[in-house]
Motif scaffolding. Structure first.
Motif, PDB file in Angstrom:
ATOM      1  N   ALA A 123      -3.255   4.665  -7.689  1.00 49.67           N
ATOM      2  CA  ALA A 123      -4.162   5.100  -6.622  1.00 49.67           C
ATOM      3  C   ALA A 123      -5.588   5.238  -7.145  1.00 49.67           C
ATOM      4  O   ALA A 123      -5.827   5.786  -8.227  1.00 49.67           O
ATOM      5  CB  ALA A 123      -3.677   6.425  -6.051  1.00 49.67           C
TER       6      ALA A 123
ATOM      7  N   VAL B 107       1.886   2.429  -3.323  1.00 49.24           N
ATOM      8  CA  VAL B 107       0.882   3.201  -4.066  1.00 49.24           C
ATOM      9  C   VAL B 107       0.790   4.630  -3.541  1.00 49.24           C
ATOM     10  O   VAL B 107       0.658   5.588  -4.305  1.00 49.24           O
ATOM     11  CB  VAL B 107      -0.489   2.514  -3.969  1.00 49.24           C
ATOM     12  CG1 VAL B 107      -1.580   3.359  -4.622  1.00 49.24           C
ATOM     13  CG2 VAL B 107      -0.434   1.138  -4.602  1.00 49.24           C
ATOM     14  N   THR B 108       0.893   4.790  -2.235  1.00 52.28           N
ATOM     15  CA  THR B 108       0.722   6.128  -1.669  1.00 52.28           C
ATOM     16  C   THR B 108       1.965   6.998  -1.800  1.00 52.28           C
ATOM     17  O   THR B 108       1.858   8.215  -1.924  1.00 52.28           O
ATOM     18  CB  THR B 108       0.345   6.027  -0.183  1.00 52.28           C
ATOM     19  OG1 THR B 108       1.365   5.300   0.529  1.00 52.28           O
ATOM     20  CG2 THR B 108      -0.996   5.322  -0.023  1.00 52.28           C
TER      21      THR B 108
ATOM     22  N   ARG C 206       2.473   4.907  -7.631  1.00 50.55           N
ATOM     23  CA  ARG C 206       1.530   5.978  -7.290  1.00 50.55           C
ATOM     24  C   ARG C 206       0.414   6.145  -8.314  1.00 50.55           C
ATOM     25  O   ARG C 206      -0.686   6.566  -7.968  1.00 50.55           O
ATOM     26  CB  ARG C 206       2.287   7.300  -7.140  1.00 50.55           C
ATOM     27  CG  ARG C 206       3.110   7.402  -5.870  1.00 50.55           C
ATOM     28  CD  ARG C 206       3.670   8.804  -5.673  1.00 50.55           C
ATOM     29  NE  ARG C 206       4.592   9.172  -6.728  1.00 50.55           N
ATOM     30  CZ  ARG C 206       5.896   8.909  -6.722  1.00 50.55           C
ATOM     31  NH1 ARG C 206       6.427   8.257  -5.696  1.00 50.55           N
ATOM     32  NH2 ARG C 206       6.666   9.296  -7.713  1.00 50.55           N
TER      33      ARG C 206
ATOM     34  N   HIS D  47       0.833  -1.204   0.000  1.00 49.43           N
ATOM     35  CA  HIS D  47       0.000   0.000   0.000  1.00 49.43           C
ATOM     36  C   HIS D  47       0.870   1.257   0.000  1.00 49.43           C
ATOM     37  O   HIS D  47       0.533   2.256  -0.662  1.00 49.43           O
ATOM     38  CB  HIS D  47      -0.921  -0.013   1.220  1.00 49.43           C
ATOM     39  CG  HIS D  47      -1.797   1.197   1.325  1.00 49.43           C
ATOM     40  ND1 HIS D  47      -2.758   1.510   0.400  1.00 49.43           N
ATOM     41  CD2 HIS D  47      -1.867   2.191   2.274  1.00 49.43           C
ATOM     42  CE1 HIS D  47      -3.375   2.621   0.744  1.00 49.43           C
ATOM     43  NE2 HIS D  47      -2.855   3.055   1.905  1.00 49.43           N
TER      44      HIS D  47
END
Length: 748
Positions: free
Chosen positions: A626, A617-618, A623, A614
């Motif tokens: 998202a 992705v953040t 990224r 996670h």
């Protein structure tokens, strides 16, 4: 010495005056040297008049002309005869008689001709019979002859029951006459064999008509084959145009007519005739050209289908719509002439001609149908009848997946030198929701989602980090990002920069190469390979240090399967696509029962892995994946010289992988997993998750602010690993217990 002629003539004159009942005895004169007349002696010698066949000169010419043979008669000179009795002409006029000899000769020639022709006919019949018997002997024994079974059709349906594709050798299932509109079979009769119900398999009138037309035009303009003959050819014979084949075709046509009704023959024909484009039978043709079942075709469409069988390639409406419509007009005209339809119906159909439907999209749903065919035998064996297979494929998802792949390549493929792509989407239980094996099924049927094996690059790294967690490490464990050298191999980061001490969570999020290679060497490449295989990788893996960077080739389906164990909370799955299989009459052949491989990842480790992915992705390389409102975990992957680019990510209920590259393994231009694959993944997931309620990832403790700081990195102790086969040996720290990640994160 003969009968007294004068007395005889006198006796004939007196006979009319003799009283009734009187009798005159014959008199005989033996002449000189014989008995005296008065002695009553008899002379038994025959005179000329008493002979059965009078000699020349002894009878009247009139009798001779009527009785003697033609070779003994002579033509009259035409002059008048002299004498009371008329001489040789018996008192007739001098007009000559017809030449009887020429008449007899003419009759003799005609008789000879007829006799010769008769004999030739007999010998011709014998020759024809011999030829027929010979070719009959080349056929299988007639008492064992049976109509071969039609290759079974496999109708592949989506989860909602809509048709994805017909597979098998025919392209469509068998239909019954009663289920078709009447004008559909009538169109074939009108154009192909209007005497179908009147002949017994062979139509002499049709053959004669075709011969006359062909001789007139000097070429093969018409064929005399009946529908029965065409069926016989399709069922039993090759497509060779030889006299031998035509004779066998005629023999088999007679057999068909003797053993099947006209309705059965017509049904067999409609289900076997070839329409081009791999379509056998009217059902397959209707679906192929008009996108509908045969029972729903219009009159104009039926006429086009009937006209198509004359030359499927030349008259295919998808290739030559003008010729197809012209032929359909001929069919409609014939139908009206023969009373199958009214003139008004024909006019209406001519006013609204049939048009072939254009294939929707790139036809990539066929990749999923092909995969069904690949695995179907494992569940039901070889199919021997038409069956219907209901799958797990979601129509909306397969359409979204196709657009995601084709659009990204169409828009940016040329500039980025990308020609192919693949996408696989699985639900938590392993059900395949979408599967795209290439950008266009029509141009390439190779399934890059299931059959191609490519290097996953950094998309393989989660298996290294999971192995580390299972050995007691946590996301906050620190390793140093620095140049490394393992027996001459010096892996570098993609950015060519080094960040020094990093937590494992940061190292995974930033896709740092040096740290993951250190971990693989420390943990042992074999342990990493075993972790990947436990989660679902089935391809052979090379257990050396390079495994950490994804150098062993895998398929997109395998990689997606392995990530699914992270998305569903740690349960191992086997990907599946078939829900159930039934016959066309509804009999259940197979139904899947719930199945999984049990727990393959500890819940705590699932939670930590989901947190780390996670973070990618953040704040990391993933990224672009998202999705507002959804917890997403993902990892990018890029191989050397950007030959392969991956994006694998998931929400709580759907796992999707995207691969982009080239079949010839040529490099792309500036394409990484976080660029075009991430865009395609995001495009697909937005469509796929419409209407799906967001849920947290399994084991997620971060419903609290996601930007909570990581625990401060610890000082890195010296390491020692025992790498396999020649890797550099370094010092390994003494075992010590680290606090659990959640203890550190929440102050435990």
């Amino acid at each position: 010495m003969g009968i007294d002629n004068d007395q005889d003539r006198q006796g004939r004159r007196d006979q009319g005056r003799r009283p009734a009942g009187s009798r005159r005895e014959p008199r005989f004169d033996f002449g000189e040297g014989g008995p005296a007349h008065d002695d009553g002696a008899e002379d038994w010698r025959l005179s000329a008049q008493d002979r059965l066949a009078p000699r020349t000169g002894d009878v009247d010419d009139t009798d001779r002309n009527e009785e003697m043979a033609p070779r003994q008669r002579k033509a009259s000179t035409g002059k008048a005869s002299t004498g009371k009795a008329g001489g040789r002409n018996g008192g007739r006029s001098g007009r000559s008689r017809p030449p009887a000899r020429k008449s007899r000769r003419r009759r003799s020639l005609i008789g000879t001709l007829f006799s010769t022709l008769f004999m030739l006919g007999i010998w011709g019949a014998i020759a024809v019979g011999a030829v027929v018997i010979y070719h009959f002997s080349q056929l299988p024994p007639i008492d064992t002859l049976t109509v071969p079974r039609r290759p079974p059709n496999i109708a592949v349906l989506a989860a909602d029951g809509s048709l994805i594709a017909n597979k098998g050798d025919t392209g469509g299932q068998t239909v019954k006459l009663k289920d078709l509109p009447p004008y559909l079979p009538e169109a074939f009769i009108a154009i192909e064999d209007h005497r179908f119900y009147d002949h017994w398999g062979i139509d002499p009138q049709g053959v004669a008509r075709a011969l006359a037309a062909n001789l007139t035009r000097g070429s093969v303009a018409q064929g005399g084959s009946t529908l029965t003959q065409q069926l016989a050819k399709n069922l039993f014979l090759t497509q060779d145009r030889t006299v031998s084949r035509k004779i066998q075709e005629a023999i088999l046509s007679l057999w068909l007519e003797q053993n099947y009704t006209k309705g059965e023959i017509l049904a067999l024909y409609l289900n076997r005739v070839y329409f081009g484009a791999g379509a056998y039978g009217v059902e397959a043709a209707a679906l192929r050209y008009f996108g509908k079942p045969a029972k729903d075709v219009t009159l104009a469409e039926a006429a086009m289908l009937a006209g198509l069988v004359q030359a499927p390639s030349r008259l295919a409406p998808t290739r030559n719509p003008t010729a197809a419509q012209a032929r359909a007009q001929v069919v409609l005209t014939r139908m009206a002439e023969q009373g199958f339809i009214t003139e008004q119906q024909a006019k209406n159909a001519l006013m609204t001609p049939a048009e072939a439907v254009k294939p929707r999209g790139a036809g990539t749903a066929n990749y999923a149908a092909d995969f069904v065919m690949d695995v179907l035998d494992d569940f039901i064996g070889a199919a021997d009848t038409d069956i219907v297979v209901r799958t797990t494929i979601e129509p909306a998802m397969i359409s979204a997946a196709e657009r995601a792949i084709t659009d990204i390549i169409a828009k940016k493929g040329t500039e980025a030198h990308v020609s192919q792509g693949a996408l696989v989407a699985l639900s938590n239980d392993g059900a395949i929701r979408a599967l795209v094996g290439g950008r266009n099924y029509a141009t390439s049927q190779f399934n890059r989602a299931t059959a191609a094996r490519r290097q996953p690059g950094s998309a393989f790294k989660p298996f290294v980090y999971l192995t580390a967690l299972e050995r007691g490490m946590t996301p906050s464990t620190v390793r140093v990002d620095e140049p490394v050298n393992f027996g001459g191999w010096q892996p570098r980061n993609f950015s060519r920069r080094y960040s020094g001490p990093m937590t494992l969570a940061s190292a995974l999020a930033q896709s740092t190469n040096t740290i993951v290679v250190k971990l693989a060497v420390e943990l042992g490449p074999k342990a990493v390979a075993q972790t990947a295989q436990r989660l679902g990788i089935t391809s052979p893996l090379t257990a050396n240090a390079t495994i950490a960077l994804g150098t062993s080739e895998v398929s997109a389906l395998e990689l997606t399967t392995a990530y699914t164990a992270l998305a569903n909370g740690g349960i191992g799955i086997v990907p599946w696509i078939i829900r159930d299989v039934k016959t066309v009459d509804g009999r259940l052949v197979y139904q899947r029962q719930p199945f999984d491989l049990g727990r393959v990842i500890d819940e705590a480790n699932v939670s930590m892995m989901n947190y780390m992915l996670h973070q990618a992705v953040t704040s990391g390389s993933a990224r672009r994946g998202a999705l507002p409102g959804y917890e997403v975990a993902a990892k990018t992957g890029t191989t050397q010289e950007t030959r392969d680019a991956w994006f694998v990510g998931y929400t709580s209920g759907l796992v999707t992988s995207v691969w982009l590259g080239n079949d010839d393994n040529s490099p792309m231009k500036n394409v990484t997993g976080g660029s075009l694959p991430a865009e395609a993944w995001h495009t697909f997931m937005v469509e796929a998750l419409k209407g799906v309620e967001p849920k947290p990832l399994p084991g997620s403790p971060w419903a609290a602010p996601e930007d909570a700081p990581l625990p401060p990195p610890e000082a890195m102790p010296p390491m020692n690993t025992a790498p396999e086969s020649g890797a550099q040996t370094v010092q390994r720290p003494a075992p010590q217990r680290e606090k659990n990640f959640f203890e550190r994160l929440f102050g435990g």
